[in-house]
Scaffold this motif. Sequence first.
Motif, PDB file in Angstrom:
ATOM      1  N   THR A   1      57.698  34.501  31.587  1.00  0.00           N
ATOM      2  CA  THR A   1      56.646  34.892  30.657  1.00  0.00           C
ATOM      3  C   THR A   1      55.801  33.679  30.289  1.00  0.00           C
ATOM      4  OG1 THR A   1      58.211  34.605  28.861  1.00  0.00           O
ATOM      5  CG2 THR A   1      57.874  36.843  29.643  1.00  0.00           C
ATOM      6  N   CYS A   2      54.498  33.874  30.269  1.00  0.00           N
ATOM      7  CA  CYS A   2      53.572  32.801  29.912  1.00  0.00           C
ATOM      8  C   CYS A   2      53.748  32.430  28.435  1.00  0.00           C
ATOM      9  CB  CYS A   2      52.149  33.278  30.177  1.00  0.00           C
ATOM     10  SG  CYS A   2      50.893  32.113  29.661  1.00  0.00           S
ATOM     11  N   ASP A   3      53.789  31.118  28.151  1.00  0.00           N
ATOM     12  CA  ASP A   3      53.941  30.674  26.766  1.00  0.00           C
ATOM     13  C   ASP A   3      52.725  31.033  25.919  1.00  0.00           C
ATOM     14  OD1 ASP A   3      56.401  29.588  27.298  1.00  0.00           O
ATOM     15  OD2 ASP A   3      55.562  27.653  27.891  1.00  0.00           O
ATOM     16  N   LYS A   4      51.577  31.020  26.574  1.00  0.00           N
ATOM     17  CA  LYS A   4      50.323  31.229  25.854  1.00  0.00           C
ATOM     18  C   LYS A   4      50.077  32.703  25.527  1.00  0.00           C
ATOM     19  CE  LYS A   4      46.103  29.798  24.618  1.00  0.00           C
ATOM     20  NZ  LYS A   4      45.857  28.837  23.540  1.00  0.00           N
ATOM     21  N   CYS A   5      50.131  33.561  26.575  1.00  0.00           N
ATOM     22  CA  CYS A   5      49.723  34.959  26.371  1.00  0.00           C
ATOM     23  C   CYS A   5      50.869  35.943  26.551  1.00  0.00           C
ATOM     24  CB  CYS A   5      48.581  35.305  27.325  1.00  0.00           C
ATOM     25  SG  CYS A   5      49.053  35.185  29.058  1.00  0.00           S
ATOM     26  N   LYS A   6      52.090  35.452  26.853  1.00  0.00           N
ATOM     27  CA  LYS A   6      53.287  36.298  27.008  1.00  0.00           C
ATOM     28  C   LYS A   6      53.177  37.270  28.179  1.00  0.00           C
ATOM     29  CE  LYS A   6      54.532  34.365  23.177  1.00  0.00           C
ATOM     30  NZ  LYS A   6      55.349  33.147  23.253  1.00  0.00           N
TER      31      LYS A   6
ATOM     32  N   VAL B   1      49.789  28.256  37.567  1.00  0.00           N
ATOM     33  CA  VAL B   1      48.853  28.515  36.490  1.00  0.00           C
ATOM     34  C   VAL B   1      48.846  30.009  36.196  1.00  0.00           C
ATOM     35  CG1 VAL B   1      46.446  28.360  35.793  1.00  0.00           C
ATOM     36  CG2 VAL B   1      47.437  26.581  37.219  1.00  0.00           C
ATOM     37  N   CYS B   2      48.872  30.355  34.941  1.00  0.00           N
ATOM     38  CA  CYS B   2      48.831  31.770  34.555  1.00  0.00           C
ATOM     39  C   CYS B   2      47.468  32.353  34.924  1.00  0.00           C
ATOM     40  CB  CYS B   2      49.080  31.901  33.059  1.00  0.00           C
ATOM     41  SG  CYS B   2      48.921  33.582  32.467  1.00  0.00           S
ATOM     42  N   SER B   3      47.495  33.434  35.693  1.00  0.00           N
ATOM     43  CA  SER B   3      46.230  34.026  36.121  1.00  0.00           C
ATOM     44  C   SER B   3      45.588  34.838  35.003  1.00  0.00           C
ATOM     45  CB  SER B   3      46.452  34.914  37.348  1.00  0.00           C
ATOM     46  OG  SER B   3      47.402  35.914  37.050  1.00  0.00           O
ATOM     47  N   HIS B   4      46.349  35.120  33.970  1.00  0.00           N
ATOM     48  CA  HIS B   4      45.801  35.933  32.879  1.00  0.00           C
ATOM     49  C   HIS B   4      44.984  35.096  31.904  1.00  0.00           C
ATOM     50  CE1 HIS B   4      46.054  38.463  29.164  1.00  0.00           C
ATOM     51  NE2 HIS B   4      45.679  39.364  30.046  1.00  0.00           N
ATOM     52  N   CYS B   5      45.559  33.935  31.500  1.00  0.00           N
ATOM     53  CA  CYS B   5      44.859  33.117  30.515  1.00  0.00           C
ATOM     54  C   CYS B   5      44.379  31.780  31.096  1.00  0.00           C
ATOM     55  CB  CYS B   5      45.752  32.869  29.296  1.00  0.00           C
ATOM     56  SG  CYS B   5      47.245  31.944  29.666  1.00  0.00           S
ATOM     57  N   GLY B   6      44.838  31.414  32.328  1.00  0.00           N
ATOM     58  CA  GLY B   6      44.383  30.185  32.966  1.00  0.00           C
ATOM     59  C   GLY B   6      45.022  28.924  32.439  1.00  0.00           C
TER      60      GLY B   6
HETATM   61 ZN   LIG Z   1      48.955  33.204  30.188  1.00  0.00          ZN
END
Ligand SMILES: [Zn+2]
Length: 91
Positions: free
Chosen positions: A29-34, A42-47
């Motif tokens: 799970t991404c720390d930024k946007c979960k 790199v998270c493709s959702h929040c970058g």
């Molecule tokens: Zn993210």
Amino acid sequence: MAVPKRRTTKSKRNMRRMHIFIKEPTLVTCDKCKEQKLPHTVCSHCGYYKGREVIDVLKQDKKSSDKKSSDKKKTEEKEQPIGMGNMSKKK
Ligand SMILES: [Zn+2]
């Protein structure tokens, strides 16, 4: 050229192929946007990656992420022989 004497049965063929399948990708799970994402990418959702913004997602939405992910999905269709392989091993 050596030629097999007997046809390989469905059972033996499936036993051999039991380990040949595409595994489900490990997701974190991404720390930024979960959101679910691949580890060490790199998270493709929040970058974001490691707490800093790497990609400006709002500008590059359509170009980068969508095309690459659709290519990978085509290779995932070979998963069918799993069930038959598992059945024959349990004896
Ligand atoms: Zn993210």
